[in-house]
Design an enzyme around this catalytic site. Structure first.
Site, PDB file in Angstrom:
ATOM      1  N   ASN A   1      -7.262 -24.359  27.417  1.00 18.95           N
ATOM      2  CA  ASN A   1      -6.686 -25.666  27.062  1.00 18.95           C
ATOM      3  C   ASN A   1      -5.429 -25.571  26.184  1.00 18.95           C
ATOM      4  O   ASN A   1      -5.075 -26.501  25.468  1.00 18.95           O
ATOM      5  CB  ASN A   1      -7.753 -26.594  26.471  1.00 18.95           C
ATOM      6  CG  ASN A   1      -8.363 -26.046  25.204  1.00 18.95           C
ATOM      7  OD1 ASN A   1      -7.944 -25.006  24.709  1.00 18.95           O
ATOM      8  ND2 ASN A   1      -9.342 -26.752  24.670  1.00 18.95           N
TER       9      ASN A   1
ATOM     10  N   LYS B   1      -2.168 -21.039  22.334  1.00 24.25           N
ATOM     11  CA  LYS B   1      -3.157 -20.025  22.686  1.00 24.25           C
ATOM     12  C   LYS B   1      -2.582 -19.061  23.732  1.00 24.25           C
ATOM     13  O   LYS B   1      -1.512 -19.329  24.319  1.00 24.25           O
ATOM     14  CB  LYS B   1      -4.413 -20.732  23.228  1.00 24.25           C
ATOM     15  CG  LYS B   1      -5.171 -21.568  22.187  1.00 24.25           C
ATOM     16  CD  LYS B   1      -6.416 -22.162  22.843  1.00 24.25           C
ATOM     17  CE  LYS B   1      -7.236 -22.997  21.900  1.00 24.25           C
ATOM     18  NZ  LYS B   1      -8.476 -23.505  22.559  1.00 24.25           N
TER      19      LYS B   1
ATOM     20  N   HIS C   1      -4.486 -25.006  20.122  1.00 18.55           N
ATOM     21  CA  HIS C   1      -5.486 -25.337  19.107  1.00 18.55           C
ATOM     22  C   HIS C   1      -4.776 -26.156  18.035  1.00 18.55           C
ATOM     23  O   HIS C   1      -3.645 -25.828  17.660  1.00 18.55           O
ATOM     24  CB  HIS C   1      -6.054 -24.069  18.458  1.00 18.55           C
ATOM     25  CG  HIS C   1      -6.799 -24.367  17.195  1.00 18.55           C
ATOM     26  ND1 HIS C   1      -8.129 -24.722  17.184  1.00 18.55           N
ATOM     27  CD2 HIS C   1      -6.385 -24.424  15.907  1.00 18.55           C
ATOM     28  CE1 HIS C   1      -8.499 -24.974  15.940  1.00 18.55           C
ATOM     29  NE2 HIS C   1      -7.457 -24.807  15.145  1.00 18.55           N
TER      30      HIS C   1
ATOM     31  N   THR D   1     -10.429 -32.129  24.103  1.00 16.90           N
ATOM     32  CA  THR D   1     -10.744 -30.701  24.254  1.00 16.90           C
ATOM     33  C   THR D   1     -10.767 -30.277  25.718  1.00 16.90           C
ATOM     34  O   THR D   1     -10.209 -29.246  26.079  1.00 16.90           O
ATOM     35  CB  THR D   1     -12.118 -30.403  23.602  1.00 16.90           C
ATOM     36  OG1 THR D   1     -12.062 -30.793  22.228  1.00 16.90           O
ATOM     37  CG2 THR D   1     -12.459 -28.930  23.696  1.00 16.90           C
TER      38      THR D   1
ATOM     39  N   ARG E   1      -3.396 -33.634  16.631  1.00 14.48           N
ATOM     40  CA  ARG E   1      -4.607 -33.746  17.467  1.00 14.48           C
ATOM     41  C   ARG E   1      -4.339 -34.673  18.650  1.00 14.48           C
ATOM     42  O   ARG E   1      -4.725 -34.403  19.775  1.00 14.48           O
ATOM     43  CB  ARG E   1      -5.787 -34.296  16.652  1.00 14.48           C
ATOM     44  CG  ARG E   1      -6.437 -33.314  15.726  1.00 14.48           C
ATOM     45  CD  ARG E   1      -7.150 -32.199  16.433  1.00 14.48           C
ATOM     46  NE  ARG E   1      -8.471 -32.532  16.910  1.00 14.48           N
ATOM     47  CZ  ARG E   1      -9.336 -31.631  17.377  1.00 14.48           C
ATOM     48  NH1 ARG E   1      -9.004 -30.344  17.433  1.00 14.48           N
ATOM     49  NH2 ARG E   1     -10.520 -31.989  17.810  1.00 14.48           N
TER      50      ARG E   1
ATOM     51  N   TYR F   1     -12.868 -19.289  14.417  1.00 16.77           N
ATOM     52  CA  TYR F   1     -13.827 -20.091  15.191  1.00 16.77           C
ATOM     53  C   TYR F   1     -15.246 -20.006  14.625  1.00 16.77           C
ATOM     54  O   TYR F   1     -16.218 -20.183  15.364  1.00 16.77           O
ATOM     55  CB  TYR F   1     -13.814 -19.656  16.656  1.00 16.77           C
ATOM     56  CG  TYR F   1     -12.666 -20.257  17.459  1.00 16.77           C
ATOM     57  CD1 TYR F   1     -12.453 -21.638  17.494  1.00 16.77           C
ATOM     58  CD2 TYR F   1     -11.811 -19.450  18.206  1.00 16.77           C
ATOM     59  CE1 TYR F   1     -11.414 -22.197  18.232  1.00 16.77           C
ATOM     60  CE2 TYR F   1     -10.768 -20.007  18.952  1.00 16.77           C
ATOM     61  CZ  TYR F   1     -10.586 -21.379  18.961  1.00 16.77           C
ATOM     62  OH  TYR F   1      -9.561 -21.928  19.711  1.00 16.77           O
TER      63      TYR F   1
ATOM     64  N   PHE G   1     -20.484 -20.465  24.497  1.00  9.91           N
ATOM     65  CA  PHE G   1     -19.154 -20.027  24.932  1.00  9.91           C
ATOM     66  C   PHE G   1     -18.447 -19.175  23.875  1.00  9.91           C
ATOM     67  O   PHE G   1     -17.296 -18.778  24.080  1.00  9.91           O
ATOM     68  CB  PHE G   1     -18.286 -21.229  25.311  1.00  9.91           C
ATOM     69  CG  PHE G   1     -18.086 -22.254  24.217  1.00  9.91           C
ATOM     70  CD1 PHE G   1     -17.129 -22.073  23.222  1.00  9.91           C
ATOM     71  CD2 PHE G   1     -18.863 -23.414  24.191  1.00  9.91           C
ATOM     72  CE1 PHE G   1     -16.938 -23.016  22.220  1.00  9.91           C
ATOM     73  CE2 PHE G   1     -18.682 -24.364  23.180  1.00  9.91           C
ATOM     74  CZ  PHE G   1     -17.721 -24.163  22.189  1.00  9.91           C
TER      75      PHE G   1
ATOM     76  N   GLU H   1      -7.700 -23.008   7.954  1.00  8.79           N
ATOM     77  CA  GLU H   1      -7.053 -22.240   9.020  1.00  8.79           C
ATOM     78  C   GLU H   1      -5.692 -21.694   8.573  1.00  8.79           C
ATOM     79  O   GLU H   1      -5.327 -20.572   8.920  1.00  8.79           O
ATOM     80  CB  GLU H   1      -6.936 -23.114  10.272  1.00  8.79           C
ATOM     81  CG  GLU H   1      -8.307 -23.406  10.868  1.00  8.79           C
ATOM     82  CD  GLU H   1      -8.312 -24.538  11.895  1.00  8.79           C
ATOM     83  OE1 GLU H   1      -7.224 -24.970  12.326  1.00  8.79           O
ATOM     84  OE2 GLU H   1      -9.415 -24.985  12.255  1.00  8.79           O
TER      85      GLU H   1
END
Ligand code: IDP
Ligand code: MG
Length: 149
Positions: free
Chosen positions: A112, A9, A115, A91, A85, A49, A57, A126
């Site tokens: 964070n 990100k 992704h 998260t 993951r 998203y 958010f 995705e």
């Protein structure tokens, strides 16, 4: 072999963690089969998203993810979805175990760093948003005989 989608990100790029994150993926034995750096458009961000459209958010998440370049990847390997993951961590970086990317480098749920797709179905969705078939390079790595039995 399974494919998953992963993104460094804007905060990961700005904090100089591109190499660190790619290095962790490589050291694990996974294979990167597509990689691209670009600034995400508002439209792509909203599609990526989509499941969070109604969340409080959502607006700040879209602003953040479009604020600066990202690095997008397709990562291939056995159980690639769950492995990536686990490598990302929880998260919220404050709940993420040390040794995970979020646990080692993050302090805020809105920053964070990475992704990673949460299921095989999400990974396919995705990948289709961020890549075309022409972006994918099929190859084998010599080390794989030493990574898999
Ligand atoms: P994930 O990235 O671990 O799959 P999701 O629940 O899918 O987590 O949320 C997507 C992203 O939205 C998170 O990575 C995080 O950046 C952001 N996010 C999730 N929950 C919150 C929150 O409560 N406040 C602010 N941002 C959040
Ligand atoms: Mg998610």
């Amino acid at each position: 072999m399974e494919q998953t989608y992963a993104m460094i990100k804007p905060d990961g790029v700005q904090r100089g963690l591109i190499g660190e994150i790619i290095s962790r993926i490589e050291r694990k034995g996974l294979r990167i089969v597509a990689m691209r750096m670009y600034r995400i458009t508002d439209d792509v961000a909203r599609r990526h998203y989509a499941e969070h459209t109604e969340k409080v958010f959502f607006g700040s998440l879209i602003d953040f993810i479009t604020s600066s370049p990202v690095v997008s990847m397709i990562v291939e390997g056995e159980n690639a979805v769950s492995v990536m993951r686990t490598m990302s961590g929880a998260t919220n970086p404050n709940d993420a175990a040390f040794g995970t990317i979020r646990g080692d480098f993050g302090l805020d749920v809105g920053r964070n760093i990475v992704h990673t797709a949460d299921s095989l179905e999400s990974a396919k969705r995705e990948i289709a948003i961020h890549f075309t078939d022409a972006d994918v390079v099929e190859y084998t790595k010599a080390e794989e005989a030493w990574v898999y039995e």
